[in-house]
Design an enzyme around this catalytic site. Structure first.
Site, PDB file in Angstrom:
ATOM      1  CG  HIS A  87      33.386   2.654 108.131  1.00 26.72           C
ATOM      2  ND1 HIS A  87      34.260   2.180 108.449  1.00 26.72           N
ATOM      3  CD2 HIS A  87      33.660   3.521 109.351  1.00 26.72           C
ATOM      4  CE1 HIS A  87      35.012   2.474 109.550  1.00 26.72           C
ATOM      5  NE2 HIS A  87      34.201   3.779 109.542  1.00 26.72           N
TER       6      HIS A  87
ATOM      7  CG  ASP B  43      32.484  -3.014 106.240  1.00 29.77           C
ATOM      8  OD1 ASP B  43      31.954  -1.654 106.791  1.00 29.77           O
ATOM      9  OD2 ASP B  43      32.742  -3.864 107.551  1.00 29.77           O
TER      10      ASP B  43
ATOM     11  N   GLY C 137      37.857   0.188 115.451  1.00 29.56           N
ATOM     12  CA  GLY C 137      36.897  -0.793 115.888  1.00 29.56           C
ATOM     13  C   GLY C 137      37.662  -0.160 116.852  1.00 29.56           C
TER      14      GLY C 137
ATOM     15  CD  GLU D   5      33.853   5.613 116.832  1.00 26.71           C
ATOM     16  OE1 GLU D   5      34.785   4.577 116.491  1.00 26.71           O
ATOM     17  OE2 GLU D   5      32.473   5.040 115.859  1.00 26.71           O
TER      18      GLU D   5
ATOM     19  CG  ASP E  21      30.907   6.550 110.975  1.00 27.30           C
ATOM     20  OD1 ASP E  21      32.265   5.230 110.768  1.00 27.30           O
ATOM     21  OD2 ASP E  21      30.433   5.806 111.818  1.00 27.30           O
TER      22      ASP E  21
HETATM   23 ZN   LIG Z   1      34.281   4.714 111.574  1.00 24.34          ZN
END
Ligand SMILES: [Zn+2]
Length: 335
Positions: A17, A19, A172, A202, A279
């Site tokens: 990711h 961010d 999310g 997850e 990740d």
């Molecule tokens: Zn992820």
């Protein structure tokens, strides 16, 4: 396996990711011209960006992104962030990386979605020229958002297909918004032939992983919870689904709490394909090299295993067959 060697060997990463992976020093450079003040003490800044040991769950982990996102609201900031990720990838000889981000997170100061995507792609492209790391972007829809807004992101993935967007993802809050919430939206993704990877398993149950596959996902982000539902293993094998495992992150989000519960070996023994990823380099305070070293420590991973995991990543990458061939050949000649 030796750390320096692991770092040097060519690698492929599919789940990173934007961010969550910006170096704190880079974030400082991004924040300053915007007049956003960050703690001067590097330790203090790091504490704001890295998920704490007592992180409770996925939603708690996701809170770590607030500060970063407040800084990622201009085109310059987004471009700089993308370049930063590619430079980190180059440092550990990642030869191909898919960088994902949710465009809707960057509209706070009025940037349009196409401008946001263009800025990130410009950074990835610049990074490729500067550091020789090939990359593609994946656009994330956020599960808590209105379906109409998520659909806009799907259409943008289509629009930017030839400009460096290689696929679509949903990220999310999985607990409150399981895969079938998005049946129609994902139907559109499939209809437009946009390669699909979905965060699933997850924090939710294993059924979310099976549902994600039924809804067209070729890859699954994390997929950990499916370990408790072996009845779905054959589905993953038959559909040749690739599980994008992110070991450090999976412990931080309390998807697993002890090593014995981590399903790396379970998946391999069952013939399920997996690949290894960071990740979020900053939030999880890790690198791809660290992730492989962890597996070495935990499971006695060998270079041959590591090569296989990277071949798996290449096979699952949203790339042309020709590009995949070149990466496979590079792995074979380097390991
Ligand atoms: Zn992820």
């Amino acid at each position: 396996m030796n750390r320096e060697q692991v770092k040097k060997l060519p690698k492929v990463e599919l789940h990173c990711h934007l961010d969550g992976s910006i170096r704190p020093e880079t974030l400082r450079k991004i924040a300053e011209p915007q007049g956003i003040s960050l703690p001067e003490d590097p330790e203090q800044l790091k504490n704001l960006l890295v998920a704490p040991d007592d992180c409770q769950n996925l939603n708690d982990y996701l809170k770590r992104f607030d500060l970063v996102l407040s800084c990622l609201q201009t085109e310059d900031a987004l471009k700089t962030a993308a370049i930063d990720i590619i430079s980190q990838a180059a440092e550990e000889n990642i030869r191909y990386i898919e960088v994902r981000f949710a465009p809707s997170f960057h509209t706070e100061k009025g940037l349009s979605l196409p401008k946001i995507i263009t800025a990130v792609l410009a950074g990835l492209e610049y990074g490729q020229q500067q550091f020789g790391v090939k990359s593609n972007a994946l656009l994330c829809g956020m599960r808590h958002e209105d379906l109409a807004d998520i659909e806009k992101i799907v259409h943008l993935a289509e629009e930017f297909k030839t400009a460096g967007v290689a696929g679509f993802d949903l990220a999310g809050n999985e607990i409150d918004f399981p895969p079938y919430t998005f049946e129609e939206t994902l139907g559109l993704v499939n209809q437009l032939n946009i390669p699909l990877t979905l965060h699933a398993g997850e924090c939710g149950c294993g059924k979310n992983v099976a549902d994600a596959v039924h809804l067209g996902a070729k890859r699954i982000g994390h997929g950990i919870a499916v370990k408790n539902t072996p009845e779905y293993f054959s589905l993953l094998k038959e559909q040749d689904v690739l599980i994008e495992m992110c070991p450090t992150s999976n412990f931080q989000t309390k998807t697993v709490t002890k090593l014995a519960d981590y399903p790396f070996k379970t998946f391999l023994d069952a013939g399920i394909k997996v690949c290894i990823n960071t990740d979020n380099r900053t939030v999880s305070d890790t690198t791809l090299t660290d992730e492989y070293m962890k597996l070495h420590e935990w499971y006695d991973l060998t270079y041959a295993d590591m090569e296989q995991l990277n071949h798996n990543a290449v096979n699952g990458a949203f790339l042309s067959d020709r590009e995949k061939e070149l990466l496979h050949a590079l792995l074979v000649s380097s390991y």
